[in-house]
Design a protein around this motif. Structure first.
Motif, PDB file in Angstrom:
ATOM      1  N   ARG A  37     -53.035 -11.813  24.534  1.00  0.00           N
ATOM      2  CA  ARG A  37     -52.692 -10.848  24.295  1.00  0.00           C
ATOM      3  C   ARG A  37     -53.549  -9.769  24.261  1.00  0.00           C
ATOM      4  NH1 ARG A  37     -51.460 -12.072  17.953  1.00  0.00           N
ATOM      5  NH2 ARG A  37     -51.992 -10.326  17.371  1.00  0.00           N
ATOM      6  N   ASP A  38     -54.755 -10.697  24.241  1.00  0.00           N
ATOM      7  CA  ASP A  38     -55.290  -8.544  25.029  1.00  0.00           C
ATOM      8  C   ASP A  38     -55.513  -8.442  26.111  1.00  0.00           C
ATOM      9  OD1 ASP A  38     -57.964  -7.227  24.332  1.00  0.00           O
ATOM     10  OD2 ASP A  38     -59.267  -8.760  25.664  1.00  0.00           O
ATOM     11  N   ARG A  41     -52.249  -6.975  26.335  1.00  0.00           N
ATOM     12  CA  ARG A  41     -52.428  -5.580  26.376  1.00  0.00           C
ATOM     13  C   ARG A  41     -53.758  -4.912  26.901  1.00  0.00           C
ATOM     14  NH1 ARG A  41     -53.062  -8.025  20.926  1.00  0.00           N
ATOM     15  NH2 ARG A  41     -55.665  -8.014  21.002  1.00  0.00           N
ATOM     16  N   THR A  42     -54.154  -5.382  27.202  1.00  0.00           N
ATOM     17  CA  THR A  42     -55.061  -4.775  28.908  1.00  0.00           C
ATOM     18  C   THR A  42     -53.735  -4.269  29.512  1.00  0.00           C
ATOM     19  OG1 THR A  42     -56.849  -6.590  28.243  1.00  0.00           O
ATOM     20  CG2 THR A  42     -57.151  -4.792  30.260  1.00  0.00           C
ATOM     21  N   ARG A  44     -50.993  -4.027  29.670  1.00  0.00           N
ATOM     22  CA  ARG A  44     -50.339  -2.872  29.725  1.00  0.00           C
ATOM     23  C   ARG A  44     -50.977  -1.774  29.097  1.00  0.00           C
ATOM     24  NH1 ARG A  44     -45.655  -0.073  29.168  1.00  0.00           N
ATOM     25  NH2 ARG A  44     -45.723   1.357  27.905  1.00  0.00           N
ATOM     26  N   SER A  45     -52.423  -1.265  28.426  1.00  0.00           N
ATOM     27  CA  SER A  45     -52.877  -0.011  28.627  1.00  0.00           C
ATOM     28  C   SER A  45     -52.937   0.114  30.681  1.00  0.00           C
ATOM     29  CB  SER A  45     -53.773  -0.326  27.764  1.00  0.00           C
ATOM     30  OG  SER A  45     -55.510  -1.359  29.054  1.00  0.00           O
ATOM     31  N   LEU A  48     -49.681   1.661  31.446  1.00  0.00           N
ATOM     32  CA  LEU A  48     -49.972   3.076  31.170  1.00  0.00           C
ATOM     33  C   LEU A  48     -50.530   4.193  31.586  1.00  0.00           C
ATOM     34  CD1 LEU A  48     -49.396   2.622  27.090  1.00  0.00           C
ATOM     35  CD2 LEU A  48     -47.861   2.895  27.886  1.00  0.00           C
ATOM     36  N   MET A  49     -51.415   3.473  32.417  1.00  0.00           N
ATOM     37  CA  MET A  49     -52.490   4.173  32.159  1.00  0.00           C
ATOM     38  C   MET A  49     -52.564   4.725  34.470  1.00  0.00           C
ATOM     39  SD  MET A  49     -56.574   2.689  31.851  1.00  0.00           S
ATOM     40  CE  MET A  49     -57.207   4.509  32.355  1.00  0.00           C
ATOM     41  N   GLN A  51     -49.026   4.766  34.538  1.00  0.00           N
ATOM     42  CA  GLN A  51     -47.839   5.780  34.746  1.00  0.00           C
ATOM     43  C   GLN A  51     -48.404   6.921  34.881  1.00  0.00           C
ATOM     44  OE1 GLN A  51     -45.651   4.342  31.079  1.00  0.00           O
ATOM     45  NE2 GLN A  51     -44.934   1.986  32.424  1.00  0.00           N
ATOM     46  N   GLU A  52     -49.587   7.310  33.339  1.00  0.00           N
ATOM     47  CA  GLU A  52     -50.014   8.377  33.633  1.00  0.00           C
ATOM     48  C   GLU A  52     -50.916   9.039  34.703  1.00  0.00           C
ATOM     49  OE1 GLU A  52     -50.422  10.486  30.517  1.00  0.00           O
ATOM     50  OE2 GLU A  52     -49.409   9.246  29.622  1.00  0.00           O
TER      51      GLU A  52
ATOM     52  N   PHE B 195     -57.081   6.440  26.585  1.00  0.00           N
ATOM     53  CA  PHE B 195     -56.403   7.055  27.582  1.00  0.00           C
ATOM     54  C   PHE B 195     -54.993   7.726  27.447  1.00  0.00           C
ATOM     55  CE2 PHE B 195     -52.736   4.277  27.004  1.00  0.00           C
ATOM     56  CZ  PHE B 195     -53.176   4.004  25.613  1.00  0.00           C
ATOM     57  N   GLY B 196     -54.863   8.741  28.824  1.00  0.00           N
ATOM     58  CA  GLY B 196     -53.444   8.708  28.678  1.00  0.00           C
ATOM     59  C   GLY B 196     -54.047  10.490  27.929  1.00  0.00           C
ATOM     60  N   PRO B 197     -52.778  11.725  28.229  1.00  0.00           N
ATOM     61  CA  PRO B 197     -53.243  12.864  27.720  1.00  0.00           C
ATOM     62  C   PRO B 197     -53.772  13.398  26.532  1.00  0.00           C
ATOM     63  CG  PRO B 197     -50.730  12.708  28.038  1.00  0.00           C
ATOM     64  CD  PRO B 197     -51.446  11.202  28.877  1.00  0.00           C
ATOM     65  N   ARG B 199     -52.801  15.371  23.410  1.00  0.00           N
ATOM     66  CA  ARG B 199     -51.987  16.217  23.134  1.00  0.00           C
ATOM     67  C   ARG B 199     -52.447  16.582  21.576  1.00  0.00           C
ATOM     68  NH1 ARG B 199     -47.527  14.622  25.860  1.00  0.00           N
ATOM     69  NH2 ARG B 199     -48.084  12.163  27.415  1.00  0.00           N
ATOM     70  N   ARG B 223     -43.051   4.484  22.394  1.00  0.00           N
ATOM     71  CA  ARG B 223     -43.040   4.574  24.376  1.00  0.00           C
ATOM     72  C   ARG B 223     -44.163   3.786  24.685  1.00  0.00           C
ATOM     73  NH1 ARG B 223     -43.310   7.995  28.078  1.00  0.00           N
ATOM     74  NH2 ARG B 223     -44.049   9.633  27.261  1.00  0.00           N
ATOM     75  N   TYR B 224     -45.085   4.891  23.813  1.00  0.00           N
ATOM     76  CA  TYR B 224     -46.909   3.728  25.066  1.00  0.00           C
ATOM     77  C   TYR B 224     -47.249   2.453  24.855  1.00  0.00           C
ATOM     78  CZ  TYR B 224     -48.667   7.825  26.942  1.00  0.00           C
ATOM     79  OH  TYR B 224     -48.499   9.670  27.515  1.00  0.00           O
ATOM     80  N   LEU B 225     -46.714   2.104  23.898  1.00  0.00           N
ATOM     81  CA  LEU B 225     -47.178   0.738  23.063  1.00  0.00           C
ATOM     82  C   LEU B 225     -46.097  -0.365  23.797  1.00  0.00           C
ATOM     83  CD1 LEU B 225     -48.611   1.654  21.537  1.00  0.00           C
ATOM     84  CD2 LEU B 225     -47.297   0.434  19.098  1.00  0.00           C
ATOM     85  N   GLY B 226     -44.855   0.172  24.196  1.00  0.00           N
ATOM     86  CA  GLY B 226     -43.821  -0.751  25.133  1.00  0.00           C
ATOM     87  C   GLY B 226     -43.678  -1.552  23.909  1.00  0.00           C
ATOM     88  N   GLU B 229     -45.344  -4.865  21.588  1.00  0.00           N
ATOM     89  CA  GLU B 229     -45.334  -3.572  20.244  1.00  0.00           C
ATOM     90  C   GLU B 229     -45.108  -3.215  19.415  1.00  0.00           C
ATOM     91  OE1 GLU B 229     -49.225  -4.948  20.305  1.00  0.00           O
ATOM     92  OE2 GLU B 229     -49.684  -6.254  22.716  1.00  0.00           O
ATOM     93  N   LEU B 239     -54.002  -1.836  16.707  1.00  0.00           N
ATOM     94  CA  LEU B 239     -54.536  -2.135  17.920  1.00  0.00           C
ATOM     95  C   LEU B 239     -54.573  -1.049  19.061  1.00  0.00           C
ATOM     96  CD1 LEU B 239     -52.895  -5.557  18.686  1.00  0.00           C
ATOM     97  CD2 LEU B 239     -54.805  -4.915  17.715  1.00  0.00           C
ATOM     98  N   PHE B 240     -53.651   0.424  18.393  1.00  0.00           N
ATOM     99  CA  PHE B 240     -54.062   1.300  19.297  1.00  0.00           C
ATOM    100  C   PHE B 240     -53.910   2.573  18.708  1.00  0.00           C
ATOM    101  CE2 PHE B 240     -51.775  -1.760  21.639  1.00  0.00           C
ATOM    102  CZ  PHE B 240     -51.604  -1.913  22.974  1.00  0.00           C
ATOM    103  N   ARG B 284     -57.656   2.395  23.517  1.00  0.00           N
ATOM    104  CA  ARG B 284     -57.022   1.144  23.229  1.00  0.00           C
ATOM    105  C   ARG B 284     -58.147   0.321  22.772  1.00  0.00           C
ATOM    106  NH1 ARG B 284     -58.357  -1.444  28.176  1.00  0.00           N
ATOM    107  NH2 ARG B 284     -58.840  -0.777  29.273  1.00  0.00           N
ATOM    108  N   SER B 286     -60.513  -3.343  23.886  1.00  0.00           N
ATOM    109  CA  SER B 286     -60.372  -4.779  24.797  1.00  0.00           C
ATOM    110  C   SER B 286     -61.498  -5.099  23.334  1.00  0.00           C
ATOM    111  CB  SER B 286     -60.289  -5.180  26.019  1.00  0.00           C
ATOM    112  OG  SER B 286     -61.574  -4.230  26.657  1.00  0.00           O
ATOM    113  N   PHE B 287     -61.129  -7.157  23.697  1.00  0.00           N
ATOM    114  CA  PHE B 287     -62.659  -7.224  22.964  1.00  0.00           C
ATOM    115  C   PHE B 287     -63.777  -7.125  23.164  1.00  0.00           C
ATOM    116  CE2 PHE B 287     -59.360 -11.002  22.587  1.00  0.00           C
ATOM    117  CZ  PHE B 287     -58.891 -10.535  21.123  1.00  0.00           C
ATOM    118  N   LEU B 323     -57.509  -7.093  15.635  1.00  0.00           N
ATOM    119  CA  LEU B 323     -57.085  -7.623  17.032  1.00  0.00           C
ATOM    120  C   LEU B 323     -58.330  -8.375  17.458  1.00  0.00           C
ATOM    121  CD1 LEU B 323     -56.806  -5.308  19.272  1.00  0.00           C
ATOM    122  CD2 LEU B 323     -58.725  -4.055  19.274  1.00  0.00           C
TER     123      LEU B 323
END
Lengths: 883, 383
Positions: A37-38, A41-42, A44-45, A48-49, A51-52, B195-197, B199, B223-226, B229, B239-240, B284, B286-287, B323
């Motif tokens: 999952r981590d 998520r990574t 996904r992020s 997303l990044m 995409q951004e 991350f991301g813009p 807002r 939209r960001y989460l997908g 999630e 987690l976000f 976001r 990460s471990f 998380l």
């Protein structure tokens, strides 16, 4: 072993030390799951990044495209701008080559476009410009600098003048890449303006420095920014105290310390200290300790600063003070003047009036006048034309004096006379502003003038017109009566008026004349005129005469009216009147002539027997006219003192020397020479003038004999007429007293005729005279009505035998007998007898023979002037001087 | 300072072996909600330490250097040589709002020698942001304020705070440290990556967010989460988190965790205020980065070398534990390694952390951070 796995093993370990495999598997599986999952998520992020990032990149690309397009536009804009800007622009790359230039640069450098193409070295361009003389007007130093330094990149600003006179400002800017941008601006206009501004600034500075005012500018920070030297002067500051940048407060502190405001009081000093004086627009005056008065203005500027001006108004204030005083003085004159003073507009609108002017018009004050009579122009003058005359004079002469008019006293409507002096006040260009004038009340003067005028033309006593006015009226009447109408002229006099004067005194005579004048006036028709010429002479005009009868009626009426008794001081008095008439045009058209003819007619009337009238008649004899003339001449002669006395000795035959002298009057006529009494005595008696002539003779004789040594007597003849005068005795006494002659030296000779009329009264007078000591002689004895009774009636001192009794005539015996009888009578009565007319020694001898004591005649001496008889010192002239 | 770490177990009771001369000033204990609410634990502690001020709360799990546990109650007893301790307790239901609560607590603690306040608050009935605002305003500058919001596992139903009394909900305990001769150090870090813009929060109400950049916030967030999630929301929201910052006073950025969503109105509820006008940015975790964050926070509050005794209270966000799952132990280990081994350490997973901002020093309510409160004393003889 993985640390997590170690933990998992621990967690799965059972108490016996073995491991729960299922639990372990679960843990491990879960751990994997978590890791997955981590990772997801990574992922996904990351996704997303990405995409951004993609969207960012897309945006970036769009941005770049857009910017590129914009840049292209900008570039073309810049190029267009570059070629169209007023500045010359040249860009030099780091290698020193020209990369960009514009049209203006070519223009401003004097180069050709091809010079700049193909990236030439800028240095070469500068050299070329030098060679072409582009910097010729800048001097050698600049050219040297241009050759060596100017082309090198740097940040500079300089100005240069082109050969054509244009001024350029060149600004160079070093760029980061080592290149340079050079901008050339045409500042010819700016330079010129700068020059102009500099000139103006200098002029302003000079002006400010040279104005009479002190000027100081204080900045928003309350510091002195600039000032002119007049400030230092006016404020009396030490020369070095005031300086630009100095806090204004410091100046104030100095002034306070120096006692500048001591005379203004503590409040003012506090006010100054509080900064009040610098904070607001204000004006005030203050007197410096040295007496100078400063007018101080502060104007606050929008930026918080202020401009302060100082003006020395000492002189102005003192002038104002003087002006105020002068104004006060003139105001006092204006207010207190008894002359009316006004100011009016050209149309007559009243602007100012002093109290006297207001009073003249019946008002209490100027205000009341202006309220009720705002304009005096057209309704002031009684005769409205006077205003126009006034305006005409002013227009012509600019001023008038003594413009006398009749006006209305505005408040009461009463008519008064005024005298105006007025003038036009003009502005600097000479345009009339208004009238000013002074007015006095001329009513009294006018009255006096008309009185004088009246007096000039009227008789004071009776107020009747006098001769002048009469003649004027007569002349006018004749002139206006040419159309067939006749004009009558009447001359009048009062019969026996002189008796009234003599017996009752002049006062009574005057009363009678006034009464007569009134009667006359009443009797004369309104269209006629009565006048008094003097004495008792009157005259009347009767114009528009329709027939003679009217005149006759008038003449009769006049005689009747004037002959009525007069009551004077309680007495009834009778006088008559005679009238002589002449008619124009029958008797002439000349006023004087008519008057003369009327006078002749009057003369005739009087001769005809008084109390009547007579018309002039051309048949009146020349003798009459001559007599009339003689009479008029006599009047003049009395006035002119034309009479003299001749003296004939009366001889004492016993001692053969003069015992006395007989005074015989002569008329020393200016044209006709010395005239004997026979020429005028009759006329003098007829006209009554004999009274005055007799008096003259008396006085002259007394005066002469009073001075004459030897105590001889003088013998004076008296006319019977003189005895009608009750004052005769008084006249004699006066003559004696005035001359200082003893009465016994005066002999008065009278004829028998004196005793014929009213002998009692005459005798009374004679007695009075004789009582005084005066001797009385009876003249011409033996002729006429001579009667011995007269001798009986009065004790004469002397008897004079008429000359006819001495002359040798045919009837000589008769004469001798009468003569001897009279001489005998004289001896018997002890009366001296004087024989007159002795001309020969025979006659003298005879008389001595006959016992005559006194004789008179040519044998002893003719009548001759005193100067001849007694010596020069006794001439008439000498006597007058002595008198 | 002397410290003893021990446990309480419903069946086994206190693991405390006792020491004759040890009378602690303060006892802290953390356990799951049912246990703390029961009161048995508190009574045992009171019996053992009749003079001590005893403060505890329900959590999302508690830990020490050795273990992360849900079942066991972990406790620590402290006797200070220099610091004096006082306790202020209120119930938020007695006050109109959370800010008033903070002011009331500050009022009862405020004395000239107050150095630090450790606050333990109900995690659901109290608005942590307001509480901190009232408290920091009340005690004034110069006083360190730290602490955390009680938790309720992953249930988010009810939280309990015990302060010198059996636990109850709505309670807030504030422990004041007075005097001198001691030092308080705090640390706070998340380890989250943005991350991301960036807002702008265009519509919100307290801790409820409606719109970002004028668009529905939830839609944007999902939209960001997908799809994966989104299915697990709101749990996956932990987690976000969002990082928010005040554009007018940059540098005060805090992390906000999602507590709930409302699809009908498209709103999201966060564990702290979401002021309008602030900026928000997606984060976001990460471990490895979160573990690193925990270590960072511990480092910030680590003792100067010469300190001889100390106690660290670690408060980590429940979101971090959810998380990281089993890897949460790595976070605790990483933090413990930064702290001195001979010093006492206790911690719990919270519904919000209170700590001075590591950058600005301004005390705020944080989410998703590891927050460390450490107090150190020199030896008695030295002072």
């Amino acid at each position: 072993m993985h640390k997590l796995f170690k933990k998992q093993l621990e967690q799965a370990r059972l108490s016996d030390g073995t491991h729960d495999i299922a639990r372990l598997a679960e843990l491990v599986s879960a751990a994997y799951e978590e890791s997955d999952r981590d990772r997801r998520r990574t992922d996904r992020s990351m996704e997303l990044m990405i995409q951004e990032l993609d969207s960012f990149n897309l945006g970036l690309q769009q941005s770049v495209d857009q910017r590129t397009a914009e840049l292209a536009i900008a570039t073309s804009t810049i190029n267009a701008t570059l070629s169209n800007v007023d500045q010359g622009i040249v860009m030099i790359d780091p290698d020193g080559r020209v990369s960009v230039f514009n049209r203006r640069f070519i223009e401003f450098s004097g180069l050709q476009p091809e010079d700049c193409e193909n990236k030439p070295f800028f240095r070469d361009l500068v050299d070329k410009m030098l060679a072409q003389g582009e910097f010729a007007r800048m001097g050698s130093e600049f050219q040297l600098w241009a050759a060596k330094v100017a082309h090198k990149p740097g940040n500079r600003v300089f100005e240069r003048t082109r050969p054509n006179g244009a001024v350029l400002r060149v600004q160079t800017k070093r760029m980061a890449n080592g290149g340079e941008v050079r901008v050339l601006s045409d500042i010819t206009d700016l330079a010129r303006r700068r020059q102009e501004v500099e000139t103006i600034r200098r002029e302003l500075e000079e002006t400010i420095e040279n104005v009479s005012q002190g000027i100081m500018k204080i900045g928003p920070d309350k510091k002195v920014e600039f000032f002119n030297s007049r400030v230092v002067e006016l404020l009396g500051l030490p020369p070095t105290l005031l300086r630009a940048g100095m806090p204004f407060e410091e100046l104030l502190e100095y002034q306070i310390g120096a006692g500048e405001f001591d005379n203004m009081g503590q409040d003012f000093i506090e006010f100054v200290r509080s900064g009040g004086v610098a904070l607001a627009n204000q004006s005030y005056e203050r007197r410096r300790p040295n007496g100078i008065i400063l007018d101080i203005h502060t104007i606050v500027l929008p930026d918080g600063g202020a401009v302060r001006t100082f003006a020395d108004v000492t002189e102005a204030r003192s002038r104002e003070l003087r002006l105020e005083r002068a104004e006060a003085e003139f105001r006092s004159l204006f207010e207190n003047s008894i002359v009316g003073i006004y100011r009016s507009a050209m149309d007559g609108t009243q602007l100012r009036a002093n109290p006297a002017f207001a009073r003249l018009n019946g008002y209490e004050s100027e205000a009341e006048l202006l309220e009720h009579a705002s304009s005096l122009a057209h309704n002031w003058y009684v005769d409205p034309d006077r205003r126009d005359e006034f305006a005409a004079i002013m227009a012509r002469d600019g001023r008038t004096t003594d413009f006398v008019s009749e006006v209305y006293r505005m408040k009461t409507g009463e008519k008064i006379w005024i005298s105006e002096a007025a003038w036009i006040v003009r502005d600097a260009e000479g345009r009339p502003l208004y009238y000013e004038g002074m007015v006095i009340d001329a009513t009294d003067r006018k009255r006096a003038e008309s009185e004088i005028e009246h007096l000039a033309l009227h008789d004071m006593l009776t107020s009747l017109p006098n001769r002048t006015l009469f003649l004027e009226k007569l002349t006018n009447s004749i002139a206006t009566n040419r159309k067939g109408q006749e004009v009558a002229v009447l001359c009048l006099d009062l019969d026996h008026f002189k008796d009234v004067n003599d017996t009752m005194g002049h006062d009574s005579g005057d009363v009678l004349l006034r009464m007569a004048a009134r009667r006359l006036t009443r009797a004369v028709p309104a269209h006629g005129m009565a006048a008094r010429f003097g004495g008792d002479e009157f005259a009347v005009i009767l114009p528009d005469l329709r027939d003679r009868d009217t005149v006759v009626q008038l003449a009769k009426r006049l005689v009747r009216a004037l002959s009525m008794p007069y009551r004077i001081r309680g007495k009834r008095v009778f006088v008559g009147a005679s009238v002589g008439v002449a008619i124009a045009p029958t008797d002439g058209n000349d006023a004087q002539e008519l008057l003369k003819k009327a006078d002749i007619a009057l003369y005739r009337a009087k001769r005809d027997g008084r109390g009547t009238y007579a018309f002039f008649d051309p048949g009146m004899t020349a003798a009459l006219l001559a007599r009339r003339e003689v009479e008029q001449d006599l009047r003049r002669a009395i006035q002119n003192d034309e009479f003299v006395l001749f003296y004939q000795p009366i001889i004492d035959l016993e001692h053969n020397e003069p015992a006395a002298y007989e005074a015989l009057i002569r008329w020393k006529h200016p044209e006709k020479g010395m005239l004997p009494p026979a020429y005028f005595i009759d006329i003098a008696e007829e006209s009554g003038l004999i009274l005055q002539i007799g008096e003259i003779a008396l006085r002259q004789a007394c005066a002469t004999f009073a001075k004459l040594p030897g105590g001889k007597q003088v013998s004076v003849n008296l006319s019977p007429i003189q005895f009608r005068n009750h004052q005769l005795a008084v006249s004699v006494i006066n003559a004696l007293a005035m001359a200082g002659l003893p009465p016994h030296r005066l002999i008065l000779e009278i004829t028998e005729s004196v005793l014929l009329t009213d002998d009692t009264r005459t005798l009374e007078i004679l007695r009075q005279l004789r009582l005084l000591g005066v001797q009385i002689a009876l003249d011409d004895f033996g002729i006429g009505h001579s009667s011995l009774s007269y001798i009986q009636k009065f004790p004469f001192d002397k008897i004079k035998i008429d000359r006819s009794f001495v002359q040798d005539t045919d009837d000589g015996t008769m004469n001798m007998a009468i003569r001897r009888a009279i001489l005998g009578l004289g001896q018997d009565l002890s009366v001296d007898v004087v024989v007159e007319g002795v001309e020969t020694t025979q006659q003298r001898d005879m008389l001595i023979f006959e016992g005559a004591r006194f004789a008179q005649g040519y044998l002893f001496g003719k009548p001759e002037p005193a100067s001849i008889v007694f010596g020069e010192e006794y001439s008439v002239e000498s006597m007058r001087r002595v008198a | 300072m002397r410290t003893f770490e021990f446990e309480w177990h419903a069946e086994r009771g206190l693991s405390w072996t006792g020491e004759a001369d040890f009378e602690p000033d303060l006892v802290l204990f953390f356990g799951e909600r049912a246990t703390v609410a029961q009161g048995a634990c508190f009574r045992a502690l009171r019996e053992a330490f009749p003079e001590a001020r005893i403060v505890g709360c329900s959590t999302g799990g508690q830990f020490n250097a050795e273990v992360i546990t849900d079942e066991r109650v972990l406790a620590v007893a402290v006797k200070f040589h220099h610091a004096r301790v006082d306790l202020a307790t209120i119930n938020s239901s007695d006050f109109p709002d959370s800010e008033a609560c903070g002011r009331a607590l500050a009022q009862s603690l405020r004395r000239p020698d107050l150095k630090a306040v450790l606050v333990i608050s109900d995690g659901l009935q109290v608005n942590g942001s307001k509480l901190v605002a009232g408290l920091t305003q009340g005690v004034g500058p110069g006083v360190v304020v730290s602490g955390g919001m009680a938790g309720d596992g992953t249930l988010f139903e009810n939280t309990i705070v015990a302060a010198n009394a059996p636990g109850c909900s709505g309670a807030i305990a504030a422990i004041g440290f007075f005097g001198s001769g001691f030092e308080v150090r705090t640390g706070s870090a998340g380890g989250w990556d943005v991350f991301g813009p960036r807002r702008r929060i265009t519509k919100s109400s307290a801790n409820v967010l409606f719109e970002l950049d004028g668009k529905p916030a939830l839609e944007l967030y999902e939209r960001y989460l997908g799809a994966d999630e989104v299915r697990d929301l709101p749990g996956s929201g932990l987690l976000f988190p969002l990082r928010i910052d005040d554009p007018d006073a940059p540098g005060n950025d805090v992390v906000r965790t999602i507590l709930a969503i409302d699809r009908e109105v498209g709103s999201m509820t966060f564990a702290g205020d979401m002021p309008e006008g602030w900026t928000a940015q997606l984060m976001r975790g990460s471990f490895d980065r979160l573990i690193e964050g925990a270590a960072d926070a511990a480092r910030q509050s680590a003792a100067p070398e010469d300190e001889v005794s100390g106690l660290s209270v670690l408060i980590s966000c429940i979101g971090r534990r959810l998380l990281m799952g089993q890897r949460a132990v790595d976070e605790v280990d990483a933090a413990a390694e930064e702290l001195a081994r001979n010093h006492a350490m206790i911690g719990f997973y919270s519904y919000g952390e209170i700590s001075p901002h590591s950058g600005s020093g301004f005390c705020q309510l944080h989410n998703q951070t590891m927050t460390v409160f450490s107090i150190y004393e020199r030896a008695a003889r030295i002072s």
